[in-house]
Structures are given as structure tokens and as C-alpha cells.
Design an enzyme around this catalytic site. Structure first.
Site, PDB file in Angstrom:
ATOM      1  N   CYS A   1      -2.023   6.724   0.599  1.00  0.00           N
ATOM      2  CA  CYS A   1      -3.540   7.064   1.082  1.00  0.00           C
ATOM      3  C   CYS A   1      -2.967   8.185   2.273  1.00  0.00           C
ATOM      4  CB  CYS A   1      -4.208   5.749   1.927  1.00  0.00           C
ATOM      5  SG  CYS A   1      -3.224   5.157   3.375  1.00  0.00           S
ATOM      6  N   ASN A   2      -1.817   8.135   2.745  1.00  0.00           N
ATOM      7  CA  ASN A   2      -1.588   9.237   3.685  1.00  0.00           C
ATOM      8  C   ASN A   2      -0.796  10.338   3.148  1.00  0.00           C
ATOM      9  OD1 ASN A   2      -2.981   8.310   5.893  1.00  0.00           O
ATOM     10  ND2 ASN A   2      -1.217   6.572   6.433  1.00  0.00           N
TER      11      ASN A   2
ATOM     12  N   ALA B   1     -10.022  -6.461  -2.531  1.00  0.00           N
ATOM     13  CA  ALA B   1      -9.253  -7.540  -1.757  1.00  0.00           C
ATOM     14  C   ALA B   1      -7.736  -7.573  -2.146  1.00  0.00           C
ATOM     15  CB  ALA B   1      -9.929  -8.891  -2.283  1.00  0.00           C
TER      16      ALA B   1
ATOM     17  N   MET C   1      -4.199  -3.894   0.950  1.00  0.00           N
ATOM     18  CA  MET C   1      -4.910  -3.403   2.281  1.00  0.00           C
ATOM     19  C   MET C   1      -6.002  -4.056   2.856  1.00  0.00           C
ATOM     20  SD  MET C   1      -4.110   0.919   1.891  1.00  0.00           S
ATOM     21  CE  MET C   1      -4.592   1.190   3.419  1.00  0.00           C
TER      22      MET C   1
END
EC number: 1.2.1.70
Length: 456
Positions: free
Chosen positions: A54-55, A196, A199
């Protein structure tokens, strides 16, 4: 000018590019093998790996030519994302050889994360190796580099206190949500989690740590929610199927989203259709989106009763304690430098192998040629099989004894940097003396083979 193959990293992260650009380049984990296959089919790329979270979205390669290889990778990224190469270059970082390796070691150690020392990135680096093993490997150099990066990441966490008090993206998301809620009402807010996975599970864990007593979880299947419920007894977890997502959102004050959906789950129209939030909760519904690609469309922020926060907004949470974080990072750099030296020594020691093979081949060609001349002068009629074998063994023995010294000075295990430097000096000297031109010949041979393969 001779050129050796280079290790390179080309990528962008939360530090260099906005989430809008990162999500266009994001590669789902199940597509990593396909991306590697496409990258290694490029003319000047020999090995490749993809680290997409995600980063960050980073591509690690062994390039047979630095300039051409970089250009091919950027063109591939542009084609995949639909972003013009000229626009991409404004946000990309490119690092070469030791700088590229150090960067990966720092990433694995959590030094390049939005949250210093966060543990999830180490698991993601491990997953790159596992994915590579399942799909046929990453290539000798990249595989070793990622494995050494895992070692560096583990050592930093074991030998420093960098992880003490460190938060993950998920915990930073919880912190941010509680910061934005009215202080007196924060723990009584209605919390909804969509997704779920790993993360999402961490979101629940950190909600418990903050004192929340109930969370509604929307997920495609109930099994994962049951597993979280079984593990975490200190919070009431209510399961809702995906078909009830918007109904669940209408009852929530805070909506955390963490799914692998390629398209937004919430658009402006969805947000407008949701009922208003009570004034005691600030009058706005919070959407905290920690997914890339994003689950909540940016236009949701145009709705007066909604506020949208994504991974780029988490910087606000992690700005605190900068001084302490810098001190911990300096301790970690000592370990990373040690692991970097080990990796570079291993890689440098590989350089001598082609020279050893080429020198022996060169000597064997001379031996065979001179032996043939000798046997012709003597004549086949004058030699028995035993005599012929003795002459051949004599020529082989002389060559082996002459080569023993030079080859000994080319062999090194890489554990002693001084010996390694001497070994590489010897290698370059032998290349010059015998006109072996090993480095250039191997690079040219590999490039030629890849071009021919592409044409066929």
C-alpha cells in the site's frame, strides 16, 4: 568502456508519489510471477522482482545495460499504468548496485516505512521470496539479495529497540480515526471494518488496544471473521456479509476499508445516500481507507457529511517522536552496513568464476593445439597407446601446474574484504594479460541471446 551488469531498483513510494499514482502501478500479489516474466523478457533485464504494497511499488532488476535496462522498465511501468513515462519520471527514484541493495535492506528493516520499524513490510519482503520460489525463482542475484534483506530486517528488530512502540499502517489508521472523533465520544463510536485480511485483522487488534468494545466486520465469507473472533476475545465482533455493506455503513460512525478490490466500494453517490451522523460524533462520517488501490473514491470527500482519509494522510499520526526515531535508525544502519558488505562480497566473488573458466579454456586450447603438432611430428606409427596417453597426461599436468597459482589467487570466499580486493585485482590483471575480456564478452553474449529469443 566495459559495463558489468547492475542491480537496480526503480520505484515510487509514499515518500515520492501520491496514492493516485501508486494505485495505478500496484501489482496484486498473485500477479507478481507474471510481472517478473514480462520484465525478464525485456532485452536488457536478466532478473527481476516486484515489491508492491500500500505504501510502495518497487521493481528490482539485474540489468545487462544500466541505461537501456532502466528505460525498458520505465516503459513497462508506463504501459502497465497508462501514465506517460515523462510524468512517471517526476516521481520515480532509481538506485544502482550498493545503493539499491542498501535501500532494500532499509525497507526490510522498516527504516523506509511511513511508520519506523513497522513489522508488516518484513513479512511482505518474505512473501516476494516465497512467490519467487513457487514460480520458478527470482534469479541468483535478486534471490540472494532479498534473503539477505530478510536477515538484515530480522537483525535490526532483534538487536535494536526500533520496534518498541512502533505502529503499523493499521494502528496508525486507528490512531487517526480516534484523533478525528470528539475526544469524549471516541470509544463509543460505531466502528465498521470492511475486509478481514491481514491489515483488517490488525485494525481489530488496535481497536481493542484503544479500549473499543465492539466492531462490525463486513467480509465476503464468515470463516476469516470467525478466526479473528476466536483469537480476539476482548471485543464483540459482529459479522455482516458483503451484500449488507451499505446497510452496515449507514449505521457506522467510522468506516475502515481494507480489501483487495480493484474498484472503489464507496463513491460520492453512495456517501450521499447514507444517513447523517449525530452531532455528538462531530456530524461527519469518517472513511479511513488503508487499501491501494483505494476502496473509497476521492470524490466522497466532496460530500459535506463525510471525511476521507487514505494511507497518505497517516503521516499526521507518525510525525511525533522524530528525534527518538532518528536515533533508532542510526543504530539500525550499523547492522545494515554489515549485511550490505556481506552481500557485496558474495556478489563480487562471483565475478571471478567466468575468468577462471575462460583462463582454463584458453590454456586447454593452447595445450590441445601444441599436443596435436607434437603428435604429428612424432607420427602415429611411432607411438603406442600407452606412450600417447603418457604424452597427453604430461601436457595436462604441465598446464594444471602452471594454472594452479593464478587460479588460487582467483578463488576467495568473500569473508575477508582485503583478500577480496586482491582477488578482484588479480582477476582484472589476468583479463588484461590474456585478453580474456570476460565481463564485456559475457554481457554481450547475454544481450545477444535475449534479443534473438525475442525475435524468435
Amino acid at each position: 568502456m566495459k559495463e558489468r551488469s547492475s542491480i537496480a531498483v526503480i520505484g515510487l513510494s509514499v515518500h515520492t508519489a501520491p496514492v493516485e499514482m501508486r494505485e495505478k502501478l500496484a501489482v496484486a500479489e498473485e500477479l507478481w510471477p507474471r510481472a517478473i516474466q514480462e520484465l525478464t523478457s525485456l532485452n536488457h533485464i536478466e532478473e527481476a522482482a516486484v515489491l508492491s504494497t500500500c505504501n510502495r511499488m518497487e521493481i528490482y532488476v539485474v540489468a545487462l545495460s544500466w541505461n537501456r535496462g532502466i528505460r525498458e522498465v520505465i516503459d513497462w511501468m508506463s504501459k502497465k499504468s497508462g501514465i506517460p513515462a515523462s510524468e512517471l519520471r517526476e516521481h520515480l527514484f532509481m538506485l544502482r548496485d550498493s545503493d539499491a541493495t542498501r535501500h532494500l535492506f532499509e525497507v526490510s528493516a522498516g527504516l523506509d516505512s511511513l511508520v519506523l520499524g513497522e513489522g508488516q513490510i518484513l513479512a511482505q519482503v518474505k512473501q516476494v521470496v516465497r512467490s519467487g520460489q513457487n514460480s520458478g525463482g527470482l534469479g541468483k542475484n535478486i534471490d540472494r539479495m532479498f534473503k539477505d534483506a530478510i536477515t538484515a530486517g530480522k537483525r535490526v528488530r532483534c538487536e535494536t529497540n526500533i520496534s518498541s512502540g512502533a505502529v503499523s499502517v493499521s494502528s496508525a489508521a486507528v490512531e487517526l480515526a480516534l484523533m478525528k472523533l470528539p475526544e469524549t465520544e471516541a470509544l463509543s463510536a460505531s466502528m465498521l471494518l470492511i475486509g478481514a485480511g491481514k491489515m483488517g485483522k490488525l485494525v481489530v487488534k488496535h481497536l481493542i488496544a484503544k479500549g473499543c468494545k465492539k466492531v462490525v466486520v463486513v467480509n465476503r465469507s464468515v470463516e476469516r471473521v470467525d478466526a479473528i473472533r476466536e483469537e480476539m476475545k476482548d471485543i464483540e465482533i459482529v459479522y455482516r456479509p458483503l451484500s449488507e455493506m451499505y446497510e452496515a455503513a449507514s449505521e457506522a460512525d467510522v468506516v475502515f476499508t481494507s480489501t483487495a478490490s480493484e474498484t472503489p466500494l464507496f463513491t460520492k453517490e453512495h456517501a450521499e445516500a447514507l444517513p447523517p451522523i449525530s452531532d455528538t460524533m462531530g456530524g461527519v462520517r469518517l472513511f479511513v481507507d488503508i487499501s491501494v488501490p483505494r476502496n473509497v473514491s476521492a470524490c466522497v470527500s466532496e460530500v459535506g457529511s463525510a471525511r476521507v482519509y487514505n494511507v497518505d494522510d497517516l503521516k499526521e499520526v507518525v510525525e511525533a517522536n522524530k528525534e527518538d526515531r532518528l536515533r533508532k535508525a542510526m543504530e539500525a544502519q550499523t547492522i545494515i552496513t554489515e549485511e550490505l558488505k556481506r552481500f557485496e562480497a558474495w556478489r563480487d566473488s562471483l565475478e571471478t568464476v567466468p575468468t577462471i573458466k575462460k583462463l582454463r579454456s584458453y590454456a586447454d586450447r593452447i595445450r590441445a593445439s601444441e599436443l596435436d603438432k607434437c603428435l604429428q611430428k612424432i607420427g602415429d606409427d611411432n607411438l603406442t597407446k600407452k606412450m600417447r596417453r603418457a604424452v597427453e597426461e604430461l601436457s595436462t599436468g604441465i598446464v594444471n601446474k602452471l594454472l594452479h597459482g593464478p587460479l588460487q589467487h582467483l578463488r576467495c570466499d568473500g569473508s575477508d574484504s582485503r583478500t577480496l580486493d586482491e582477488t578482484l585485482e588479480n582477476m582484472h590483471a589476468l583479463n588484461r594479460m590474456f585478453s580474456l575480456d570476460t565481463e564485456k564478452a559475457i554481457i554481450e553474449q547475454k544481450i545477444k541471446a535475449k534479443v534473438e529469443k525475442t525475435q524468435n
